[in-house]
Design an enzyme around this catalytic site. Sequence first.
Site, PDB file in Angstrom:
ATOM      1  N   HIS A  85       0.878  -1.171   0.000  1.00  0.00           N
ATOM      2  CA  HIS A  85       0.000   0.000   0.000  1.00  0.00           C
ATOM      3  C   HIS A  85       0.916   1.222   0.000  1.00  0.00           C
ATOM      4  O   HIS A  85       1.673   1.450   0.949  1.00  0.00           O
ATOM      5  CB  HIS A  85      -0.922  -0.006   1.213  1.00  0.00           C
ATOM      6  CG  HIS A  85      -1.938  -1.099   1.179  1.00  0.00           C
ATOM      7  ND1 HIS A  85      -2.319  -1.812   2.302  1.00  0.00           N
ATOM      8  CD2 HIS A  85      -2.656  -1.603   0.147  1.00  0.00           C
ATOM      9  CE1 HIS A  85      -3.228  -2.717   1.955  1.00  0.00           C
ATOM     10  NE2 HIS A  85      -3.440  -2.609   0.659  1.00  0.00           N
ATOM     11  N   GLU A  88       1.500   3.575   3.011  1.00  0.00           N
ATOM     12  CA  GLU A  88       1.959   3.014   4.284  1.00  0.00           C
ATOM     13  C   GLU A  88       3.484   2.993   4.240  1.00  0.00           C
ATOM     14  O   GLU A  88       4.100   2.106   3.652  1.00  0.00           O
ATOM     15  CB  GLU A  88       1.330   1.644   4.501  1.00  0.00           C
ATOM     16  CG  GLU A  88      -0.194   1.748   4.630  1.00  0.00           C
ATOM     17  CD  GLU A  88      -0.913   0.407   4.688  1.00  0.00           C
ATOM     18  OE1 GLU A  88      -0.241  -0.633   4.846  1.00  0.00           O
ATOM     19  OE2 GLU A  88      -2.161   0.404   4.563  1.00  0.00           O
ATOM     20  N   HIS A 194       3.091  -3.371   6.781  1.00  0.00           N
ATOM     21  CA  HIS A 194       2.004  -2.431   6.556  1.00  0.00           C
ATOM     22  C   HIS A 194       1.998  -1.357   7.644  1.00  0.00           C
ATOM     23  O   HIS A 194       2.844  -1.352   8.535  1.00  0.00           O
ATOM     24  CB  HIS A 194       0.657  -3.165   6.567  1.00  0.00           C
ATOM     25  CG  HIS A 194       0.451  -4.098   5.418  1.00  0.00           C
ATOM     26  ND1 HIS A 194      -0.543  -3.929   4.482  1.00  0.00           N
ATOM     27  CD2 HIS A 194       1.109  -5.237   5.057  1.00  0.00           C
ATOM     28  CE1 HIS A 194      -0.495  -4.909   3.588  1.00  0.00           C
ATOM     29  NE2 HIS A 194       0.502  -5.718   3.928  1.00  0.00           N
ATOM     30  N   GLU A 284       1.541  -5.052  10.842  1.00  0.00           N
ATOM     31  CA  GLU A 284       1.173  -3.644  10.920  1.00  0.00           C
ATOM     32  C   GLU A 284       2.127  -2.985  11.923  1.00  0.00           C
ATOM     33  O   GLU A 284       2.099  -3.277  13.109  1.00  0.00           O
ATOM     34  CB  GLU A 284      -0.275  -3.503  11.389  1.00  0.00           C
ATOM     35  CG  GLU A 284      -1.295  -4.248  10.538  1.00  0.00           C
ATOM     36  CD  GLU A 284      -1.694  -3.495   9.279  1.00  0.00           C
ATOM     37  OE1 GLU A 284      -1.271  -2.315   9.132  1.00  0.00           O
ATOM     38  OE2 GLU A 284      -2.420  -4.064   8.443  1.00  0.00           O
TER      39      GLU A 284
END
Length: 436
Positions: A85, A88, A194, A284
């Site tokens: 992404h 990110e 991420h 994450e």
Amino acid sequence: MPAGISLLWICAMIPYVITLEFKHHSAKDLESFLQRVHTSWPSITNLYSIGKSIEGVDLWVLAIGKDPKVHTVGTPEVKYIGNIHGDELVGREMLLHLIEHLVENYGKDPTITKIINSTRIHIMPSVNPDGYAMTDLENQCLSSSTGRYNKAGSDLNRNFPDYLQENKLPLQPETEAVINWILNETFVLSLSLHGGALVASYPYDNFKGDVNKQGYSKCPDDDVFIHLAKNFSYNHAGMFYGDECEGIPTFTDGITNGADWYPFEGGMQDFNYLVGQCFELTIELSCCKNPAASELETFWNESHNSLLSFFQLVHLGVKGQVLYSDGKPIENATVKVQGRDNINPFRTNQKGEYYRLLLPGNYTLEVTVPKGHSQSVKVEVFDKEPNLSALVVNFNFSITDGPSTTETYQGSNIAGIVEQNIILLIFSVLFSFIHF
């Protein structure tokens, strides 16, 4: 030789020391840094591109290892991917600093040296450079932006073939490049970095067959994935608390099953596991997707122990080769662990290799060659190996694919220590077909 020339010659023999600034690096900056690293450490690095983005930007990968250019039998492959992404940003920068840390400490830090000597590492800082280029680096902590997607407006982490439910989205060039990469390397372990939360997520991200199902989507290797996720979370400075991000659910131990958080189709994590035989976690790393550059050093201090320790987990479980008695490797043999019904059975590569991540315990492996003959063997997997090498169990089939046998292996130092003539003597006495 004049003193000045002598000094220049000595300096030329010393690897270039790179001090990477904590900032947001453009595609040009990223490529320049990777080129400098490869030039300075050519014996342990290999820089290559797996393809191009829609805008024609190379998808660069730096391989690090004792034999960085080629796969070596018995050496597991690990990959770390960032920036799928584009908005990110933390993972992208952490991977650049991880590269710097690895190469500059090779030969100095015993643990890093052992990791690099026993593992082939592939680091891809950005799989979505076009999305990164569209991201407003100063507009911090947005929940989402156009930079999330590639140039065609596609979410690349929803674009992979999904073997749990049909995914009809047309493949993007970045996705195709990653798919081909996965299918042409023997990856065993992977991280996808991420932002937007602080948690280690593991398969499945989707449910088999039922698009409306909710809750925990358990895969056959759930125990291994939980162990992998906890290893990352517990080595992180704050992830294991599980409640660091405002507005995000509390995650016990800082980990979550993907679908239990929120299910989705076409994820790279499930594709790696179901098709690539590679155990991938989605990490994450930050509550804020695009934090200020001044915060990046803090993120590195919080996460670098997790990123380093995770490499060692590729040596869990069992590995080996499936061969004919003349030494020819058997490709596409299935390797099944009794009690673990994988949707797509694990298979040997062109060199007859298999890698199977397993926690310590007793297991039964069953290997079936393409002509249908099989062997089964009971193995005992011990705790983490001090020499960063999994239990080695090789399978040897006669040219005519003789009858099946069953035997028991204990420990991890059996393989490779018995000479061929002793093995043949054991065969004749025990009427078995086991080859260490």
